[in-house]
Design an enzyme around this catalytic site. Structure first.
Site, PDB file in Angstrom:
ATOM      1  N   GLU A  71      11.075  -5.832   2.078  1.00 40.56           N
ATOM      2  CA  GLU A  71      10.245  -5.242   3.131  1.00 40.56           C
ATOM      3  C   GLU A  71       9.441  -6.295   3.886  1.00 40.56           C
ATOM      4  OE1 GLU A  71       9.200  -1.100   0.765  1.00 40.56           O
ATOM      5  OE2 GLU A  71       8.173  -2.940   0.218  1.00 40.56           O
ATOM      6  N   ASP A 242       6.768   4.073  -4.716  1.00 42.44           N
ATOM      7  CA  ASP A 242       6.460   3.431  -3.437  1.00 42.44           C
ATOM      8  C   ASP A 242       7.711   3.200  -2.585  1.00 42.44           C
ATOM      9  OD1 ASP A 242       7.598   1.485  -4.992  1.00 42.44           O
ATOM     10  OD2 ASP A 242       5.990   0.022  -4.794  1.00 42.44           O
TER      11      ASP A 242
END
Ligand SMILES: NC(=O)c1ccc[n+]([C@@H]2O[C@H](COP(=O)([O-])OP(=O)(O)OC[C@H]3O[C@@H](n4cnc5c(N)ncnc54)[C@H](O)[C@@H]3O)[C@@H](O)[C@H]2O)c1
Length: 359
Positions: A71, A242
């Site tokens: 990410e 998450d």
């Protein structure tokens, strides 16, 4: 307009960027003290959350694969820009690697020049724990002194110490499916001011705990906490869920809780609330910090911080490290930026290097 950060480099050395290696991050953290570091860092996060509207905010850009995710997490406050590169690969520990590793950059918006390049694997653990404890300061029952800590891997000790430093937690109830992880966590936290119980199940760990932290790693819809385990009035700090398809709480727990998130658009994709309809009400933590909305509304309420980790927390962490380097110069100078004498003569600089580079 926020104040731009000063460059801690000498102005004549434009090619050099302060670089905080893992070794230097450890020196910095130990020089400041782990608990003090997280208390002060929580102050930076709180300050930045209080000026939420100044920041560019986008859900992080995620590249998913079968084993994990990579990410990019950017944000900017008009004067300073920051981003973090981070991965999450739950099976990595089997090959001696971390589940989560990270590094990040802070730059001047005016010139685009980086002000800082830093390791962020350790810094992520510190900022995640500091943010969790900050949220709990606003949401957890004031009398809570016992925390259940489910998942005793890399993040766990940081969580325990942040909750001790910010909330006075002095009793821990540990559980992990891997006994070695629990034993490691107990060993690392021995002599640090906790009474520690090691438990044989999540159910046993949550008994009598005013705060329950879940920080497990598994790439699936897990049910670490089921409805029957959650008593009224507790605070849940859900850290491990998450990613899309990676959660820790049974849906029924969410339906009984007041839910607090970082950045709603990102949490709808990645957090526990991905299990709920897109219009299920949630409160953003910054709204509680600024007094716009209520935090805990009663002693019976279950509060849930559905943590996924947001770019502003990393920005705050980098800003904090940048500030600390003035007192603790734990960095190297990295030759990162090409700096020809004539800014337009980049090619000439390469050719002239032939004489000195020995190529
Ligand atoms: N919210 C955030 O900001 C944030 C930040 C960093 C990490 N994380 C997440 O936190 C989690 C933990 O990260 P880490 O670096 O400590 O990982 P880790 O792999 O070092 O530790 C995870 C631990 O969870 C345990 N575990 C797995 N399934 C379990 C279960 N069912 N019950 C009890 N224990 C179980 C594992 O045995 C392991 O010890 C990851 O999912 C990571 O993505 C979230």
């Amino acid at each position: 307009m926020p104040e731009p950060l000063m460059n801690i480099q000498r102005p004549e050395k434009l090619n050099l960027v302060p670089f905080v290696s893992v070794d230097n991050m450890m020196k910095l953290v130990l020089s400041v003290g782990v608990e003090r570091f997280m208390v002060e860092l929580a102050g930076f996060v709180e300050e930045d959350f209080a000026r939420w509207e100044h920041f560019d905010k986008v859900p992080r850009i995620a590249a998913h694969s079968a084993e994990g995710v990579i990410e990019l997490m950017p944000t900017s406050d008009e004067a300073t820009y920051g981003f973090k590169y981070v991965n999450g690969h739950p099976k990595n520990t089997r090959s001696g690697r971390q589940t989560v590793t990270a590094f990040g950059v802070l730059s001047s918006v005016d010139t685009g020049y980086p002000l800082l390049l830093s390791e962020m694997t350790i810094l992520t653990a510190l900022r995640t724990a500091a943010t969790s404890a900050l949220a709990a300061k606003y949401l957890a029952p004031a009398a809570a002194r016992t925390m259940a800590l489910i998942g005793n891997g890399a993040q766990s000790e940081f969580q325990a110490l942040a909750f001790k430093a910010l909330l006075g937690i002095d009793s821990l109830r540990l559980y992990d499916i891997d006994r070695n992880a629990t034993e490691k966590c107990r060993r690392n936290l021995a002599g640090k001011g906790f009474e520690i119980a090691t438990c044989r199940s999540t159910e046993e760990a949550v008994e009598g705990a005013g705060i329950v932290t879940t920080v497990t790693a598994d790439k699936q819809y897990a049910t670490i906490l089921t409805d029957n385990m959650v008593g009224s009035g507790i605070h849940i700090n859900a850290v491990g869920g998450d990613c899309p398809g990676k959660t820790e709480l049974q849906k029924a727990v969410l339906l009984r809780s007041g839910i607090f998130v970082e950045h709603t658009p990102q949490t709808r994709i990645e957090g526990e609330i991905q299990q709920l309809p897109a219009d299920h009400p949630v409160t953003e933590l910054w709204e509680v910090i600024t007094g716009r909305r209520e935090g805990r509304t009663g002693s019976d309420q279950i509060t849930l911080f559905d943590s996924v980790g947001f770019a502003i927390e990393d920005f705050s962490a980098l800003r904090f490290v940048h500030e600390k380097l003035k007192d603790f110069p734990c960095y190297d100078e990295l030759d990162l930026l090409a700096d020809p004498d004539d800014p337009r003569d980049l090619f000439g600089m390469v050719m002239r290097a032939q004489a000195t580079a020995g190529v």
